[in-house]
Design a protein around this motif. Structure first.
Motif, PDB file in Angstrom:
ATOM      1  N   CYS A  66      -8.187   7.947   3.423  1.00 13.02           N
ATOM      2  CA  CYS A  66      -8.570   6.665   2.806  1.00 13.02           C
ATOM      3  C   CYS A  66      -8.216   5.496   3.727  1.00 13.02           C
ATOM      4  CB  CYS A  66      -7.888   6.509   1.455  1.00 13.02           C
ATOM      5  SG  CYS A  66      -8.335   7.792   0.271  1.00 13.02           S
ATOM      6  N   THR A  67      -7.024   5.571   4.336  1.00 11.39           N
ATOM      7  CA  THR A  67      -6.635   4.524   5.283  1.00 11.39           C
ATOM      8  C   THR A  67      -7.554   4.542   6.494  1.00 11.39           C
ATOM      9  OG1 THR A  67      -4.321   4.504   4.610  1.00 11.39           O
ATOM     10  CG2 THR A  67      -4.790   3.754   6.833  1.00 11.39           C
ATOM     11  N   SER A  75       1.247   5.438  -0.220  1.00 10.45           N
ATOM     12  CA  SER A  75       0.500   6.680   0.007  1.00 10.45           C
ATOM     13  C   SER A  75       1.319   7.847  -0.525  1.00 10.45           C
ATOM     14  CB  SER A  75       0.232   6.871   1.498  1.00 10.45           C
ATOM     15  OG  SER A  75      -0.567   5.807   1.992  1.00 10.45           O
ATOM     16  N   THR A 132      -4.443  10.701   4.345  1.00 12.27           N
ATOM     17  CA  THR A 132      -4.607   9.499   5.173  1.00 12.27           C
ATOM     18  C   THR A 132      -6.074   9.192   5.465  1.00 12.27           C
ATOM     19  OG1 THR A 132      -2.488  10.050   6.177  1.00 12.27           O
ATOM     20  CG2 THR A 132      -3.616   8.234   7.157  1.00 12.27           C
ATOM     21  N   GLU A 157      -1.716  12.753  -0.271  1.00 14.52           N
ATOM     22  CA  GLU A 157      -3.018  12.386   0.305  1.00 14.52           C
ATOM     23  C   GLU A 157      -3.090  12.858   1.758  1.00 14.52           C
ATOM     24  OE1 GLU A 157      -3.070   9.580   2.732  1.00 14.52           O
ATOM     25  OE2 GLU A 157      -0.907   9.898   2.738  1.00 14.52           O
ATOM     26  N   HIS A 193       2.853  -0.521   4.474  1.00 14.52           N
ATOM     27  CA  HIS A 193       1.869   0.553   4.584  1.00 14.52           C
ATOM     28  C   HIS A 193       2.469   1.616   5.495  1.00 14.52           C
ATOM     29  CE1 HIS A 193      -1.641   2.881   5.535  1.00 14.52           C
ATOM     30  NE2 HIS A 193      -2.403   2.171   4.740  1.00 14.52           N
ATOM     31  N   TRP A 219       0.866  -1.191   0.000  1.00 17.57           N
ATOM     32  CA  TRP A 219       0.000   0.000   0.000  1.00 17.57           C
ATOM     33  C   TRP A 219       0.899   1.237   0.000  1.00 17.57           C
ATOM     34  CZ3 TRP A 219      -5.506   0.120   2.183  1.00 17.57           C
ATOM     35  CH2 TRP A 219      -6.045   1.404   2.113  1.00 17.57           C
ATOM     36  N   ASP A 232      -3.038   5.268  -2.582  1.00 11.78           N
ATOM     37  CA  ASP A 232      -3.885   6.432  -2.336  1.00 11.78           C
ATOM     38  C   ASP A 232      -3.025   7.679  -2.505  1.00 11.78           C
ATOM     39  OD1 ASP A 232      -2.489   5.938   0.068  1.00 11.78           O
ATOM     40  OD2 ASP A 232      -4.063   6.814   1.297  1.00 11.78           O
ATOM     41  N   GLY A 233      -3.666   8.761  -2.945  1.00 12.70           N
ATOM     42  CA  GLY A 233      -2.928   9.999  -3.199  1.00 12.70           C
ATOM     43  C   GLY A 233      -2.574  10.143  -4.664  1.00 12.70           C
TER      44      GLY A 233
END
Ligand code: SF4
Length: 370
Positions: A68-69, A61, A66, A64, A93, A59, A124-125
């Motif tokens: 989404c996490t 990142s 955070t 972003e 992660h 995962w 994500d991001g």
């Protein structure tokens, strides 16, 4: 350094974690419901997961917040979202891992090498390609890290509107040159799960689909799974009967708002926003923004932020349905109604074109073989 390499099947991992067979079957039924599969699919999913190797997940990142996490990990009860953490081997992660610095990067590379071609990459991001140095991890630019990680991934999942469409970092004037990850990942199976943040059950359901069927779910032209993004918020909104009867709140504290009438005149973007908020809801199915009294912001659409989403009184044409304002209001309502009709037609066409998955299909599924 020791690296957690995916071993055994999903079922073995869950049983080793203390899950009873009954709880496993209940979890499989929950997965089937989340994926809108027919009744009885839980048993077929259970069969598939007893054959499916527990996959490694990397995962990453980038630009972003955070959120989404947080969306996936905030479950405080045994939910589908928390269950997913037991089904996968989360090998890297930034937020959740204990390792940091060089040790974390070494662990990522070892996990990627040990599971080359089989791991799932979640991102994500957004990516800063205008000026890559704006976002780096351990001195590695986000762009270089994504290219390296995507090269060995079995599938890539873009989580959140930033990874899916650029999101807030990509809003004008976009100083970092932020782009969605689809601008870089072109030769790997890719699915996008927009939302700011996306619903935890949508992330979990997409992972569960991959684990069960060995492939990503069927997607719309924007790469969003149809099972979660196939309808607008408006299509399934519990305030829809008020919309159809022309009953609207004009302010956030008038009698219409107290009666729970439609929020369209207050800027609700439900008619043009594709997501599952009205059905899956949030916080374990407790509520969603419209149920809390605020219109939909359209956070899972590509034009979120630059397209506007927040209440702006000056931009709202509504008032008493008289004069120029009345004409503008009528035009707005007509547009909304026309969109609703068009969406209904689109859904009907999609249903005609798409053969629903049956229990028989599930039983034939070999399960994921990453
Ligand atoms: S406009 Fe918004 S509040 Fe009104 S019915 Fe549609 S989604 Fe619900």
């Amino acid at each position: 350094m020791e690296v957690a390499i995916a071993k055994g099947t999903v079922y073995e991992a869950l049983r080793a974690g203390g899950m009873s067979r009954r709880a496993f079957l209940q979890a499989c039924a929950a997965i089937g419901a989340a994926l809108a599969l027919p009744p009885g699919s839980g048993r077929a999913i259970a069969q598939a997961l007893t054959r499916t190797p527990r996959p490694s997940v990397i995962w990453l990142s980038f630009q972003e917040c955070t959120g989404c996490t947080e969306s996936l990990s905030r479950a405080h009860a045994p939910t589908l979202e928390s269950l997913i953490f037991d089904m996968i081997s989360l090998d890297y992660h930034h937020t959740l891992q204990a390792a940091a610095g060089a040790a974390a990067e070494e662990a990522r590379r070892e996990a990627m090498a040990a599971n080359h071609g089989r791991y799932i990459l979640i991102v994500d991001g957004s990516l800063p390609v205008g000026q890559p140095a704006y976002s780096t991890i351990a001195g590695i630019s986000n762009l270089a890290m994504l290219q390296e990680a995507a090269a060995g991934a079995a599938a890539v999942i873009a989580v959140g509107s930033c990874a899916a469409f650029g999101g807030l970092p990509g809003a004008a004037p976009n100083p970092t040159g932020a782009v969605p990850i689809s601008a870089v990942v072109r030769n790997r199976p890719l699915v996008t799960l927009p939302g700011c943040p996306p619903i935890g059950a949508v992330i979990a359901g997409t992972l569960a689909h991959f684990l069960t069927f060995g492939r990503l779910p069927e997607c719309d032209p924007l790469g969003r799974p149809r099972v979660f993004y196939g309808e607008t918020i408006h299509d399934r909104c519990y305030r829809r009967p008020f919309y159809d009867r022309g009953l609207f709140a004009d302010t956030f504290d008038d009698e219409g708002a107290r009666q729970g009438w439609c929020l369209y005149k207050l800027g609700c973007k439900g008619p043009t926003t594709y997501n599952a908020c009205a059905t899956l809801k949030w916080n374990g199915g407790v509520s969603f923004p419209i149920q809390s009294g605020h219109g939909c912001l359209g956070c899972s659409q590509p034009d979120f932020w630059d397209g506007g989403g927040f209440y702006r009184a000056a931009a709202l044409p509504f008032g008493p349905l008289t004069g120029t304002a009345g004409i503008a209001a009528a035009a707005g309502l007509a547009t909304g109604t026309a969109m609703a009709v068009a969406n209904r037609k689109k859904r009907a066409a999609a249903k005609r074109a798409h053969q629903p998955i049956t229990v028989a299909d599930l039983e034939k599924s070999p399960g994921a073989q990453p």
